[in-house]
Motif scaffolding. Structure first.
Motif, PDB file in Angstrom:
ATOM      1  N   GLU A 230       0.873  -1.171   0.000  1.00 33.31           N
ATOM      2  CA  GLU A 230       0.000   0.000   0.000  1.00 33.31           C
ATOM      3  C   GLU A 230       0.905   1.213   0.000  1.00 33.31           C
ATOM      4  OE1 GLU A 230      -3.120   0.213  -0.497  1.00 33.31           O
ATOM      5  OE2 GLU A 230      -3.479  -1.974  -0.481  1.00 33.31           O
ATOM      6  N   HIS A 231       1.148   1.758  -1.191  1.00 36.98           N
ATOM      7  CA  HIS A 231       2.111   2.839  -1.338  1.00 36.98           C
ATOM      8  C   HIS A 231       1.438   4.193  -1.094  1.00 36.98           C
ATOM      9  CE1 HIS A 231       5.100   5.476  -3.236  1.00 36.98           C
ATOM     10  NE2 HIS A 231       5.960   4.504  -2.998  1.00 36.98           N
ATOM     11  N   PRO A 232       2.080   5.102  -0.374  1.00 36.64           N
ATOM     12  CA  PRO A 232       1.433   6.390  -0.061  1.00 36.64           C
ATOM     13  C   PRO A 232       1.190   7.287  -1.261  1.00 36.64           C
ATOM     14  CG  PRO A 232       3.749   6.404   0.623  1.00 36.64           C
ATOM     15  CD  PRO A 232       3.414   4.996   0.239  1.00 36.64           C
ATOM     16  N   VAL A 233       1.857   7.037  -2.379  1.00 37.10           N
ATOM     17  CA  VAL A 233       1.702   7.895  -3.552  1.00 37.10           C
ATOM     18  C   VAL A 233       0.856   7.241  -4.630  1.00 37.10           C
ATOM     19  CG1 VAL A 233       2.924   9.067  -5.423  1.00 37.10           C
ATOM     20  CG2 VAL A 233       3.877   9.079  -3.107  1.00 37.10           C
ATOM     21  N   VAL A 234       1.182   5.986  -5.001  1.00 34.64           N
ATOM     22  CA  VAL A 234       0.496   5.353  -6.127  1.00 34.64           C
ATOM     23  C   VAL A 234      -0.551   4.335  -5.689  1.00 34.64           C
ATOM     24  CG1 VAL A 234       2.460   5.707  -7.665  1.00 34.64           C
ATOM     25  CG2 VAL A 234       2.273   3.567  -6.361  1.00 34.64           C
ATOM     26  N   GLY A 235      -0.730   4.154  -4.395  1.00 37.87           N
ATOM     27  CA  GLY A 235      -1.765   3.255  -3.902  1.00 37.87           C
ATOM     28  C   GLY A 235      -1.346   1.791  -3.910  1.00 37.87           C
ATOM     29  N   SER A 262      -1.130  -4.943 -16.041  1.00 35.92           N
ATOM     30  CA  SER A 262      -1.948  -4.720 -14.845  1.00 35.92           C
ATOM     31  C   SER A 262      -1.803  -3.291 -14.335  1.00 35.92           C
ATOM     32  CB  SER A 262      -1.524  -5.686 -13.749  1.00 35.92           C
ATOM     33  OG  SER A 262      -0.212  -5.377 -13.291  1.00 35.92           O
ATOM     34  N   PRO A 263      -2.746  -2.835 -13.507  1.00 36.68           N
ATOM     35  CA  PRO A 263      -2.601  -1.509 -12.887  1.00 36.68           C
ATOM     36  C   PRO A 263      -1.329  -1.390 -12.062  1.00 36.68           C
ATOM     37  CG  PRO A 263      -4.856  -2.301 -12.662  1.00 36.68           C
ATOM     38  CD  PRO A 263      -4.055  -3.447 -13.196  1.00 36.68           C
ATOM     39  N   SER A 264      -0.900  -2.504 -11.481  1.00 40.36           N
ATOM     40  CA  SER A 264       0.322  -2.471 -10.684  1.00 40.36           C
ATOM     41  C   SER A 264       1.543  -2.219 -11.557  1.00 40.36           C
ATOM     42  CB  SER A 264       0.488  -3.789  -9.912  1.00 40.36           C
ATOM     43  OG  SER A 264      -0.510  -3.917  -8.915  1.00 40.36           O
ATOM     44  N   GLU A 265       1.516  -2.729 -12.787  1.00 38.22           N
ATOM     45  CA  GLU A 265       2.631  -2.448 -13.697  1.00 38.22           C
ATOM     46  C   GLU A 265       2.679  -0.953 -14.001  1.00 38.22           C
ATOM     47  OE1 GLU A 265       4.486  -4.279 -17.781  1.00 38.22           O
ATOM     48  OE2 GLU A 265       2.381  -3.674 -17.791  1.00 38.22           O
ATOM     49  N   GLU A 266       1.502  -0.353 -14.190  1.00 35.93           N
ATOM     50  CA  GLU A 266       1.464   1.082 -14.436  1.00 35.93           C
ATOM     51  C   GLU A 266       1.963   1.849 -13.223  1.00 35.93           C
ATOM     52  OE1 GLU A 266       0.767   2.833 -17.180  1.00 35.93           O
ATOM     53  OE2 GLU A 266       0.757   0.886 -18.198  1.00 35.93           O
ATOM     54  N   ALA A 267       1.621   1.356 -12.018  1.00 31.20           N
ATOM     55  CA  ALA A 267       2.075   2.019 -10.795  1.00 31.20           C
ATOM     56  C   ALA A 267       3.595   1.951 -10.675  1.00 31.20           C
ATOM     57  CB  ALA A 267       1.408   1.378  -9.585  1.00 31.20           C
ATOM     58  N   LEU A 268       4.178   0.796 -10.986  1.00 34.67           N
ATOM     59  CA  LEU A 268       5.634   0.670 -10.937  1.00 34.67           C
ATOM     60  C   LEU A 268       6.295   1.570 -11.981  1.00 34.67           C
ATOM     61  CD1 LEU A 268       6.389  -3.134 -10.373  1.00 34.67           C
ATOM     62  CD2 LEU A 268       6.538  -1.256  -8.724  1.00 34.67           C
ATOM     63  N   ARG A 269       5.658   1.661 -13.156  1.00 37.06           N
ATOM     64  CA  ARG A 269       6.219   2.510 -14.194  1.00 37.06           C
ATOM     65  C   ARG A 269       6.221   3.976 -13.740  1.00 37.06           C
ATOM     66  NH1 ARG A 269       3.345   0.830 -18.116  1.00 37.06           N
ATOM     67  NH2 ARG A 269       4.878  -0.668 -18.931  1.00 37.06           N
ATOM     68  N   LEU A 270       5.158   4.378 -13.062  1.00 36.90           N
ATOM     69  CA  LEU A 270       5.096   5.738 -12.538  1.00 36.90           C
ATOM     70  C   LEU A 270       6.160   5.950 -11.465  1.00 36.90           C
ATOM     71  CD1 LEU A 270       3.783   8.515 -12.287  1.00 36.90           C
ATOM     72  CD2 LEU A 270       2.089   7.489 -10.733  1.00 36.90           C
ATOM     73  N   LEU A 271       6.320   4.962 -10.594  1.00 37.61           N
ATOM     74  CA  LEU A 271       7.329   5.083  -9.544  1.00 37.61           C
ATOM     75  C   LEU A 271       8.740   5.150 -10.115  1.00 37.61           C
ATOM     76  CD1 LEU A 271       6.034   2.636  -6.771  1.00 37.61           C
ATOM     77  CD2 LEU A 271       6.217   5.128  -6.636  1.00 37.61           C
ATOM     78  N   SER A 272       8.971   4.449 -11.210  1.00 34.01           N
ATOM     79  CA  SER A 272      10.305   4.479 -11.811  1.00 34.01           C
ATOM     80  C   SER A 272      10.646   5.867 -12.333  1.00 34.01           C
ATOM     81  CB  SER A 272      10.397   3.452 -12.951  1.00 34.01           C
ATOM     82  OG  SER A 272       9.630   3.860 -14.068  1.00 34.01           O
ATOM     83  N   VAL A 273       9.598   6.668 -12.635  1.00 35.68           N
ATOM     84  CA  VAL A 273       9.809   8.028 -13.135  1.00 35.68           C
ATOM     85  C   VAL A 273       9.952   9.018 -11.992  1.00 35.68           C
ATOM     86  CG1 VAL A 273       8.794   9.916 -14.464  1.00 35.68           C
ATOM     87  CG2 VAL A 273       8.575   7.552 -15.281  1.00 35.68           C
ATOM     88  N   GLY A 275      10.446   8.339  -8.724  1.00 40.32           N
ATOM     89  CA  GLY A 275      11.385   7.947  -7.686  1.00 40.32           C
ATOM     90  C   GLY A 275      10.804   8.130  -6.307  1.00 40.32           C
ATOM     91  N   THR A 276      11.557   8.803  -5.437  1.00 41.13           N
ATOM     92  CA  THR A 276      11.100   8.974  -4.052  1.00 41.13           C
ATOM     93  C   THR A 276      10.395  10.306  -3.839  1.00 41.13           C
ATOM     94  OG1 THR A 276      13.289   9.842  -3.501  1.00 41.13           O
ATOM     95  CG2 THR A 276      12.905   7.499  -3.099  1.00 41.13           C
ATOM     96  N   GLN A 277      10.035  11.006  -4.929  1.00 39.74           N
ATOM     97  CA  GLN A 277       9.293  12.255  -4.783  1.00 39.74           C
ATOM     98  C   GLN A 277       7.911  11.990  -4.226  1.00 39.74           C
ATOM     99  OE1 GLN A 277       9.342  14.860  -8.253  1.00 39.74           O
ATOM    100  NE2 GLN A 277      11.000  13.614  -9.118  1.00 39.74           N
ATOM    101  N   ARG A 278       7.395  12.928  -3.459  1.00 41.21           N
ATOM    102  CA  ARG A 278       6.055  12.810  -2.905  1.00 41.21           C
ATOM    103  C   ARG A 278       5.091  13.623  -3.755  1.00 41.21           C
ATOM    104  NH1 ARG A 278       5.225  11.170   2.318  1.00 41.21           N
ATOM    105  NH2 ARG A 278       3.042  11.415   1.704  1.00 41.21           N
ATOM    106  N   LEU A 279       4.338  12.946  -4.641  1.00 41.11           N
ATOM    107  CA  LEU A 279       3.400  13.644  -5.506  1.00 41.11           C
ATOM    108  C   LEU A 279       2.156  14.113  -4.755  1.00 41.11           C
ATOM    109  CD1 LEU A 279       3.507  11.484  -8.754  1.00 41.11           C
ATOM    110  CD2 LEU A 279       4.857  13.483  -8.146  1.00 41.11           C
ATOM    111  N   ASP A 280       1.951  13.547  -3.559  1.00 38.40           N
ATOM    112  CA  ASP A 280       0.757  13.922  -2.793  1.00 38.40           C
ATOM    113  C   ASP A 280       0.998  15.154  -1.924  1.00 38.40           C
ATOM    114  OD1 ASP A 280       2.603  12.543  -1.270  1.00 38.40           O
ATOM    115  OD2 ASP A 280       1.094  11.626   0.046  1.00 38.40           O
ATOM    116  N   VAL A 281       2.214  15.715  -1.983  1.00 35.24           N
ATOM    117  CA  VAL A 281       2.520  16.909  -1.193  1.00 35.24           C
ATOM    118  C   VAL A 281       2.598  18.091  -2.142  1.00 35.24           C
ATOM    119  CG1 VAL A 281       4.189  18.029   0.317  1.00 35.24           C
ATOM    120  CG2 VAL A 281       3.782  15.555   0.508  1.00 35.24           C
ATOM    121  N   PRO A 282       1.815  19.145  -1.911  1.00 35.33           N
ATOM    122  CA  PRO A 282       1.848  20.304  -2.818  1.00 35.33           C
ATOM    123  C   PRO A 282       3.269  20.864  -2.919  1.00 35.33           C
ATOM    124  CG  PRO A 282      -0.026  20.439  -1.310  1.00 35.33           C
ATOM    125  CD  PRO A 282       0.812  19.301  -0.839  1.00 35.33           C
ATOM    126  N   GLY A 283       3.694  21.179  -4.147  1.00 34.02           N
ATOM    127  CA  GLY A 283       5.037  21.705  -4.356  1.00 34.02           C
ATOM    128  C   GLY A 283       5.092  23.190  -4.262  1.00 34.02           C
TER     129      GLY A 283
END
Length: 283
Positions: A230-235, A262-273, A275-283
């Motif tokens: 259960e990832h905090p950014v991509v679910g 699968s949706p999980s493959e898409e989630a991993l692909r997003l994470l590979s781009v 990285g450890t950035q927090r997309l859920d935190v306003p920049g």
């Protein structure tokens, strides 16, 4: 002790090494290829007379320390070192604790897996190598101390439950049981390793759950074929788990891959781009 074969093996390996390989000048008056006997003796910290007798199959039984020096001087690989010990009739001394050095070829492998998260675990479940996607899926291990990179310690002692046990994976309890069983088998292989004993003592003192599992004296680990983060950014990210053993280092390469399409493959692909950035935190 096979004196003739030991003598032949030492001569063969000595003649294969160039003086420049060990930082010695080549010189102009070398009558034989490779190193001289006195040079090997000097590099191995033994007397030239004793080394000469070894090559002449006349020396008494060498000690483990002498063999270690010869293996170092002759730049022997792991298989060659083991063979040297076999010829001398001296068992290879086990390392005092789980090896932590990861072969370069394994490090290269991790980087060649851009669509998979991969880590290397020591026998005590310390994360000792990882790739970019593993840091994005789990956490940035590079900013952690060695102590905090131990997954068994993390499974039983922290972080607090409010932040999710062990990266909020679906099989956290099963992993905890399996890792406790694995640790018991590890301590039998490295009974004198202070770090392993310290880890066990800390777990026994800090976790009633671990203490109960430890009392069972189980050593069979449960294989994990699939788990969900259960990832905090991509679910939700469901991945297949494959463990590749590295027997000579007593290590495991753990590879997490998602089912294609699968949706999980898409989630991993997003994470590979990201990285450890927090997309859920306003920049």
């Amino acid at each position: 002790m096979d004196k003739p074969e030991l003598a032949a093996f030492l001569r063969n390996r000595r003649e294969r090494i160039k003086p420049s390989d060990v930082g010695l000048p080549a010189g102009r008056r070398r009558r034989t290829p490779g190193l001289r006997r006195e040079e090997v003796a000097q590099l191995a910290y033994i007397s030239t007379e004793y080394y000469t007798r070894l090559e002449q199959a006349r020396a008494p039984h060498p000690s483990g320390e002498v063999l270690a020096g010869l293996a170092r001087a002759l730049r022997l690989g792991d298989a060659e070192r083991n063979y040297l010990h076999d010829l001398a009739g001296v068992p290879v001394a086990p390392p005092p604790g789980p090896p932590h050095q990861v072969r370069q070829s394994i490090l290269d492998l991790l980087e060649r897996l851009p669509n998979a998260a991969a880590i290397v675990l020591s026998a005590s479940y310390e994360v000792i190598a990882w790739n970019h996607l593993a840091t994005a899926l789990m956490e940035d291990f590079s900013v952690l101390s060695r102590r905090d990179r131990n997954l068994i310690r993390r499974a039983f002692l922290g972080p607090p439950p409010s932040s999710g046990r062990l990266y909020s994976v679906s099989d956290a309890g099963r992993f905890a049981r399996s890792s406790a069983n694995h640790l018991r088998a590890t301590t039998a292989r490295y009974p004198d390793d202070p770090e392993t004993q310290e880890l066990i003592a800390e777990l026994l003192a800090g976790s009633d759950e671990f203490a109960e599992l430890w009392k069972a004296h189980d050593v069979l680990a449960e294989p994990t074929l699939c788990k969900t983060f259960e990832h905090p950014v991509v679910g939700t990210v469901t991945v297949n788990c494959d463990a590749l053993s590295i027997p000579d280092r007593d290590q495991q390469v753990i590879i997490y891959t998602a089912t294609p399409g699968s949706p999980s493959e898409e989630a991993l692909r997003l994470l590979s781009v990201v990285g450890t950035q927090r997309l859920d935190v306003p920049g």
